[in-house]
Design a protein around this motif. Sequence first.
Motif, PDB file in Angstrom:
ATOM      1  N   GLY A  24      27.893 100.872  86.812  1.00  0.00           N
ATOM      2  CA  GLY A  24      29.329 100.927  86.605  1.00  0.00           C
ATOM      3  C   GLY A  24      29.913  99.711  85.901  1.00  0.00           C
ATOM      4  N   GLU A  25      29.167  98.607  85.837  1.00  0.00           N
ATOM      5  CA  GLU A  25      29.669  97.429  85.139  1.00  0.00           C
ATOM      6  C   GLU A  25      29.718  97.704  83.644  1.00  0.00           C
ATOM      7  N   LYS A  26      30.670  97.054  82.979  1.00  0.00           N
ATOM      8  CA  LYS A  26      30.823  97.216  81.538  1.00  0.00           C
ATOM      9  C   LYS A  26      30.699  95.853  80.887  1.00  0.00           C
ATOM     10  N   TYR A  27      30.134  95.846  79.677  1.00  0.00           N
ATOM     11  CA  TYR A  27      29.931  94.628  78.904  1.00  0.00           C
ATOM     12  C   TYR A  27      30.521  94.831  77.520  1.00  0.00           C
ATOM     13  N   ARG A  28      31.068  93.751  76.946  1.00  0.00           N
ATOM     14  CA  ARG A  28      31.739  93.840  75.651  1.00  0.00           C
ATOM     15  C   ARG A  28      31.296  92.695  74.757  1.00  0.00           C
ATOM     16  N   CYS A  29      31.069  93.018  73.488  1.00  0.00           N
ATOM     17  CA  CYS A  29      30.773  92.001  72.490  1.00  0.00           C
ATOM     18  C   CYS A  29      32.099  91.386  72.051  1.00  0.00           C
ATOM     19  N   GLU A  30      32.211  90.081  72.182  1.00  0.00           N
ATOM     20  CA  GLU A  30      33.445  89.390  71.812  1.00  0.00           C
ATOM     21  C   GLU A  30      33.650  89.364  70.294  1.00  0.00           C
ATOM     22  N   SER A  31      32.580  89.569  69.520  1.00  0.00           N
ATOM     23  CA  SER A  31      32.698  89.539  68.058  1.00  0.00           C
ATOM     24  C   SER A  31      33.135  90.870  67.472  1.00  0.00           C
ATOM     25  N   CYS A  32      32.424  91.947  67.802  1.00  0.00           N
ATOM     26  CA  CYS A  32      32.708  93.240  67.166  1.00  0.00           C
ATOM     27  C   CYS A  32      33.406  94.239  68.084  1.00  0.00           C
ATOM     28  N   GLY A  33      33.430  93.958  69.393  1.00  0.00           N
ATOM     29  CA  GLY A  33      34.118  94.853  70.318  1.00  0.00           C
ATOM     30  C   GLY A  33      33.265  95.969  70.897  1.00  0.00           C
ATOM     31  N   MET A  34      31.987  96.060  70.501  1.00  0.00           N
ATOM     32  CA  MET A  34      31.130  97.095  71.061  1.00  0.00           C
ATOM     33  C   MET A  34      31.093  96.958  72.579  1.00  0.00           C
ATOM     34  N   LYS A  35      31.056  98.095  73.285  1.00  0.00           N
ATOM     35  CA  LYS A  35      31.011  98.075  74.745  1.00  0.00           C
ATOM     36  C   LYS A  35      29.798  98.851  75.250  1.00  0.00           C
ATOM     37  N   LEU A  36      29.261  98.375  76.362  1.00  0.00           N
ATOM     38  CA  LEU A  36      28.160  99.046  77.058  1.00  0.00           C
ATOM     39  C   LEU A  36      28.579  99.279  78.503  1.00  0.00           C
ATOM     40  N   GLU A  37      28.122 100.397  79.094  1.00  0.00           N
ATOM     41  CA  GLU A  37      28.331 100.636  80.522  1.00  0.00           C
ATOM     42  C   GLU A  37      26.968 100.838  81.163  1.00  0.00           C
ATOM     43  N   VAL A  38      26.732 100.148  82.262  1.00  0.00           N
ATOM     44  CA  VAL A  38      25.462 100.238  82.980  1.00  0.00           C
ATOM     45  C   VAL A  38      25.468 101.532  83.801  1.00  0.00           C
ATOM     46  N   THR A  39      24.457 102.379  83.599  1.00  0.00           N
ATOM     47  CA  THR A  39      24.392 103.648  84.321  1.00  0.00           C
ATOM     48  C   THR A  39      23.432 103.594  85.507  1.00  0.00           C
ATOM     49  N   GLU A  40      22.611 102.562  85.584  1.00  0.00           N
ATOM     50  CA  GLU A  40      21.718 102.336  86.718  1.00  0.00           C
ATOM     51  C   GLU A  40      21.649 100.841  86.987  1.00  0.00           C
ATOM     52  N   SER A  41      21.737 100.435  88.239  1.00  0.00           N
ATOM     53  CA  SER A  41      21.652  99.017  88.590  1.00  0.00           C
ATOM     54  C   SER A  41      20.273  98.470  88.269  1.00  0.00           C
ATOM     55  N   CYS A  42      20.223  97.177  87.946  1.00  0.00           N
ATOM     56  CA  CYS A  42      18.955  96.504  87.676  1.00  0.00           C
ATOM     57  C   CYS A  42      18.425  95.909  88.976  1.00  0.00           C
ATOM     58  N   ASN A  43      17.188  96.202  89.290  1.00  0.00           N
ATOM     59  CA  ASN A  43      16.565  95.677  90.497  1.00  0.00           C
ATOM     60  C   ASN A  43      15.344  94.827  90.171  1.00  0.00           C
ATOM     61  N   CYS A  44      15.320  94.256  88.968  1.00  0.00           N
ATOM     62  CA  CYS A  44      14.184  93.446  88.532  1.00  0.00           C
ATOM     63  C   CYS A  44      13.988  92.245  89.441  1.00  0.00           C
ATOM     64  N   LYS A  45      12.746  91.890  89.638  1.00  0.00           N
ATOM     65  CA  LYS A  45      12.402  90.703  90.416  1.00  0.00           C
ATOM     66  C   LYS A  45      11.764  89.656  89.519  1.00  0.00           C
ATOM     67  N   ASN A  46      11.916  89.840  88.193  1.00  0.00           N
ATOM     68  CA  ASN A  46      11.333  88.910  87.228  1.00  0.00           C
ATOM     69  C   ASN A  46      12.028  87.563  87.273  1.00  0.00           C
ATOM     70  N   GLU A  47      11.323  86.544  86.794  1.00  0.00           N
ATOM     71  CA  GLU A  47      11.876  85.200  86.731  1.00  0.00           C
ATOM     72  C   GLU A  47      13.082  85.146  85.793  1.00  0.00           C
ATOM     73  N   GLU A  48      12.991  85.852  84.671  1.00  0.00           N
ATOM     74  CA  GLU A  48      14.091  85.891  83.713  1.00  0.00           C
ATOM     75  C   GLU A  48      14.896  87.159  83.922  1.00  0.00           C
TER      76      GLU A  48
END
Length: 69
Positions: A31-55
């Motif tokens: 449900g979180e949304k992300y926006r590019c400050e330069s061009c305005g493109m937006k993304l919406e997360v459709t599944e939560s990230c559960n990664c356990k990676n270092e990065e």
Amino acid sequence: MSKRSDQMTESMSKSSGRVLTKGAAQSPKKGEKYRCESCGMKLEVTESCNCKNEEEPHFRCCGGPMARA
């Protein structure tokens, strides 16, 4: 990180949203949304990230990190 990357990250951190980059406080959640400050493109997360990676996952557009909208 290069000086330009540091400046871009600092600039985006001052924007209305939080920047999702390596070392961010939390992984993207459904449900979180992300926006590019330069061009305005937006993304919406459709599944939560559960990664356990270092990065943690990160979103980039126009050469810089995207901010939470």
